[in-house]
Design a protein around this motif. Sequence first.
Motif, PDB file in Angstrom:
ATOM      1  N   ALA A 119       1.133   3.263  18.949  1.00 30.12           N
ATOM      2  CA  ALA A 119       0.790   4.235  17.564  1.00 30.12           C
ATOM      3  C   ALA A 119       0.194   4.607  18.382  1.00 30.12           C
ATOM      4  N   ALA A 120      -1.121   5.112  18.420  1.00 33.47           N
ATOM      5  CA  ALA A 120      -2.769   6.870  18.545  1.00 33.47           C
ATOM      6  C   ALA A 120      -1.791   7.722  19.386  1.00 33.47           C
ATOM      7  N   LEU A 121      -0.801   6.839  19.608  1.00 29.65           N
ATOM      8  CA  LEU A 121      -0.525   8.197  20.937  1.00 29.65           C
ATOM      9  C   LEU A 121       0.692   8.945  20.539  1.00 29.65           C
ATOM     10  N   GLY A 122       1.608   8.114  18.789  1.00 24.71           N
ATOM     11  CA  GLY A 122       2.560   8.428  18.396  1.00 24.71           C
ATOM     12  C   GLY A 122       4.058   8.695  19.410  1.00 24.71           C
ATOM     13  N   ALA A 123       3.707   7.143  19.677  1.00 24.23           N
ATOM     14  CA  ALA A 123       4.568   6.913  20.993  1.00 24.23           C
ATOM     15  C   ALA A 123       5.105   5.734  20.793  1.00 24.23           C
ATOM     16  N   GLU A 124       6.250   5.085  21.096  1.00 21.13           N
ATOM     17  CA  GLU A 124       6.169   3.620  21.207  1.00 21.13           C
ATOM     18  C   GLU A 124       6.624   3.296  22.884  1.00 21.13           C
ATOM     19  N   LEU A 125       5.730   2.117  23.518  1.00 19.29           N
ATOM     20  CA  LEU A 125       5.377   2.277  24.240  1.00 19.29           C
ATOM     21  C   LEU A 125       6.660   0.599  25.211  1.00 19.29           C
ATOM     22  N   GLY A 126       6.738   1.471  26.150  1.00 18.62           N
ATOM     23  CA  GLY A 126       7.442  -0.118  27.216  1.00 18.62           C
ATOM     24  C   GLY A 126       6.307  -0.818  28.117  1.00 18.62           C
ATOM     25  N   GLU A 127       6.503  -1.742  28.469  1.00 20.88           N
ATOM     26  CA  GLU A 127       6.100  -2.955  29.659  1.00 20.88           C
ATOM     27  C   GLU A 127       6.541  -2.307  30.927  1.00 20.88           C
TER      28      GLU A 127
ATOM     29  N   PRO B 107       5.008   1.602  33.746  1.00 17.57           N
ATOM     30  CA  PRO B 107       3.982   2.546  33.993  1.00 17.57           C
ATOM     31  C   PRO B 107       5.338   3.454  34.095  1.00 17.57           C
ATOM     32  N   GLY B 108       4.255   4.538  32.078  1.00 14.92           N
ATOM     33  CA  GLY B 108       4.899   5.602  32.391  1.00 14.92           C
ATOM     34  C   GLY B 108       7.407   5.737  31.707  1.00 14.92           C
ATOM     35  N   GLU B 109       7.301   4.474  30.949  1.00  9.99           N
ATOM     36  CA  GLU B 109       7.854   4.255  30.180  1.00  9.99           C
ATOM     37  C   GLU B 109       8.742   5.057  29.096  1.00  9.99           C
ATOM     38  N   ALA B 110       7.234   4.967  28.155  1.00 11.50           N
ATOM     39  CA  ALA B 110       7.856   6.230  27.053  1.00 11.50           C
ATOM     40  C   ALA B 110       6.480   8.299  27.336  1.00 11.50           C
ATOM     41  N   LEU B 111       5.723   7.021  28.293  1.00 14.32           N
ATOM     42  CA  LEU B 111       5.018   8.894  27.827  1.00 14.32           C
ATOM     43  C   LEU B 111       4.898   9.131  29.564  1.00 14.32           C
ATOM     44  N   GLY B 112       4.311  10.843  29.538  1.00 15.39           N
ATOM     45  CA  GLY B 112       4.367  10.900  31.677  1.00 15.39           C
ATOM     46  C   GLY B 112       5.064  12.176  31.872  1.00 15.39           C
ATOM     47  N   GLU B 113       4.557  12.542  32.789  1.00 14.20           N
ATOM     48  CA  GLU B 113       5.459  13.804  33.669  1.00 14.20           C
ATOM     49  C   GLU B 113       6.418  13.480  34.035  1.00 14.20           C
ATOM     50  N   ALA B 114       7.722  14.478  32.713  1.00 11.70           N
ATOM     51  CA  ALA B 114       9.481  14.080  33.513  1.00 11.70           C
ATOM     52  C   ALA B 114       9.263  15.132  34.612  1.00 11.70           C
ATOM     53  N   PRO B 115       9.488  14.724  35.439  1.00 10.85           N
ATOM     54  CA  PRO B 115      10.028  15.702  36.777  1.00 10.85           C
ATOM     55  C   PRO B 115      10.990  16.832  36.154  1.00 10.85           C
ATOM     56  N   ASP B 116      11.728  17.375  36.964  1.00 11.57           N
ATOM     57  CA  ASP B 116      11.862  18.632  36.891  1.00 11.57           C
ATOM     58  C   ASP B 116      14.202  18.619  36.097  1.00 11.57           C
ATOM     59  N   THR B 117      14.481  17.427  37.493  1.00  8.28           N
ATOM     60  CA  THR B 117      15.421  17.171  36.893  1.00  8.28           C
ATOM     61  C   THR B 117      15.577  15.816  36.054  1.00  8.28           C
ATOM     62  N   ALA B 118      14.706  14.949  35.269  1.00  2.14           N
ATOM     63  CA  ALA B 118      14.989  14.204  34.228  1.00  2.14           C
ATOM     64  C   ALA B 118      14.698  14.812  32.755  1.00  2.14           C
ATOM     65  N   PRO B 119      15.617  14.251  32.319  1.00  2.09           N
ATOM     66  CA  PRO B 119      14.888  14.206  30.496  1.00  2.09           C
ATOM     67  C   PRO B 119      14.011  13.448  30.316  1.00  2.09           C
ATOM     68  N   ALA B 120      13.041  13.913  29.878  1.00  2.00           N
ATOM     69  CA  ALA B 120      11.871  13.431  28.544  1.00  2.00           C
ATOM     70  C   ALA B 120      12.498  12.348  28.122  1.00  2.00           C
ATOM     71  N   ALA B 121      11.405  11.443  27.823  1.00  2.00           N
ATOM     72  CA  ALA B 121      11.799   9.866  27.504  1.00  2.00           C
ATOM     73  C   ALA B 121      11.902  11.051  25.555  1.00  2.00           C
ATOM     74  N   PRO B 122      13.092  10.104  25.445  1.00  6.53           N
ATOM     75  CA  PRO B 122      13.629   9.732  23.635  1.00  6.53           C
ATOM     76  C   PRO B 122      12.558   9.707  22.644  1.00  6.53           C
ATOM     77  N   ASP B 123      11.971   9.141  22.627  1.00  9.07           N
ATOM     78  CA  ASP B 123      10.484   8.214  22.209  1.00  9.07           C
ATOM     79  C   ASP B 123       9.200   9.125  22.537  1.00  9.07           C
ATOM     80  N   ALA B 124       9.208  10.107  23.107  1.00  8.98           N
ATOM     81  CA  ALA B 124       7.932  10.429  23.375  1.00  8.98           C
ATOM     82  C   ALA B 124       7.507  11.498  22.796  1.00  8.98           C
ATOM     83  N   HIS B 125       6.094  11.836  22.193  1.00 12.15           N
ATOM     84  CA  HIS B 125       6.230  13.715  21.549  1.00 12.15           C
ATOM     85  C   HIS B 125       5.795  14.035  22.831  1.00 12.15           C
ATOM     86  N   PRO B 126       6.677  15.193  21.875  1.00 13.53           N
ATOM     87  CA  PRO B 126       6.992  16.421  22.718  1.00 13.53           C
ATOM     88  C   PRO B 126       5.699  17.564  23.365  1.00 13.53           C
ATOM     89  N   ALA B 127       4.782  17.319  22.652  1.00 11.09           N
ATOM     90  CA  ALA B 127       3.112  17.505  22.849  1.00 11.09           C
ATOM     91  C   ALA B 127       2.718  16.941  24.243  1.00 11.09           C
TER      92      ALA B 127
END
Length: 411
Positions: free
Chosen positions: A45-53, A55-75
């Motif tokens: 809630a503080a990060l503005g993204a629903e976290l999974g169980e 590592p990195g399911e919702a947030l993180g540095e996405a590889p160039d070929t991988a799409p960003a997580a749909p619920d991750a904050h754009p920033a």
Amino acid sequence: MRTLLITGPGGAGRTTVAAATALAAARAGHRTLVISADRADTLGAALGAELGEAPGEALGEAPDTAPAAPDAHPALTTLRLTTLRLAPANRFRDDLLALQERAASALDLLGAERLDGEELTPLPGAEELALLRALRDAHRDGTYDTVVVDLPPTPQALATLALPEQLRRYLRRLLPPERQAARALRPMLGRLAGVPMPAAWLYEAAARGEDELAAVQRVIEAPGTTVRLVAEPGPAGADAVRAAVTGLALHGLRTDLLVANRILPDASPDTWLAGLGAQQHKTLDAWESTYDHVVRAPHLGRDPRGADDLEALGLTAPAAAPAPAAWPVTEAPEGDGGHTYVWHIPLPSVTREELGLIRRGDELVVTAGPYRRIVTLPSALRRCTVAGAGLREGELRVRFAPDPDLWPRER
């Protein structure tokens, strides 16, 4: 690796500060992992993204070929920020089922009925063990530069951080490692004693437990591990911080920063807010004159949500850790030509009425306020008797006199 353990009194905004600290570290280019064991996902809630169980399911540095997580904050999708929300119920179930499988022969001999995974619910302490295991695994992984851990309120957090040391002591008392050397003699000893000797698997399990607990303790005591206290300034916050500083020092843990959270503006036309702000600033003045590093985090007028709000708190990436805590032993000359040894134990903010000392064999039981720790005496002091103790300048000084029956005599 820098490890920041975030704790403080309940309701002081620990999770928000943990999220803001992890975000600041990631923005500074650190590969950052933030860990939370809160079932309600307050970190997400503080990060503005629903976290999974995972590592990195919702947030993180996405590889160039991988799409960003749909619920991750754009920033956040371009930052080196990985999140981990623990699921202690699942790990507890897996561990207990594995233990049941290893002890299958003994359970069958007793005619015990096996437990099914669907009927298992986590026992008290499962969350603490899951948090410690995640901390150990993060260091073993070697992927991260900074690990931020959102701990429970201070009393529970201290009990969690002290758990590896306490459990190792219990294991050494109940199953001394030196007895494993007699493994070949165990059957003969059992016949001579007329009672069955402990099975080999029990010692092997104790050895595995000792190794895992030692690994966790090394992380907690590592030079780069520090505790960051979060509190809202005021009478209750001041009492909580004073007790927390004492408890952390008793367990040899270093505090690198005190975050004074939810600071109101200096001036307000509202009489009620002005009175509350004056109370906050009175406590702030006392903190800044007592503690080395105090940072003010403003009240935003709302619960911080998302990267923009977290950045507005003004928290920065962690700096170098302070020097490790030292409990030195010094020699003090006596008037009759003899000498005593003094063990210096830093215990800031504690009073004489809150202190308690008991010598028990090669151990010293130290009580400081609501906290208690059993520490092993340095080798030189084990041949001494306690000659007295005193509290000076935030330091407990325990005097030891050499025991003539145990100390080598001068020729």
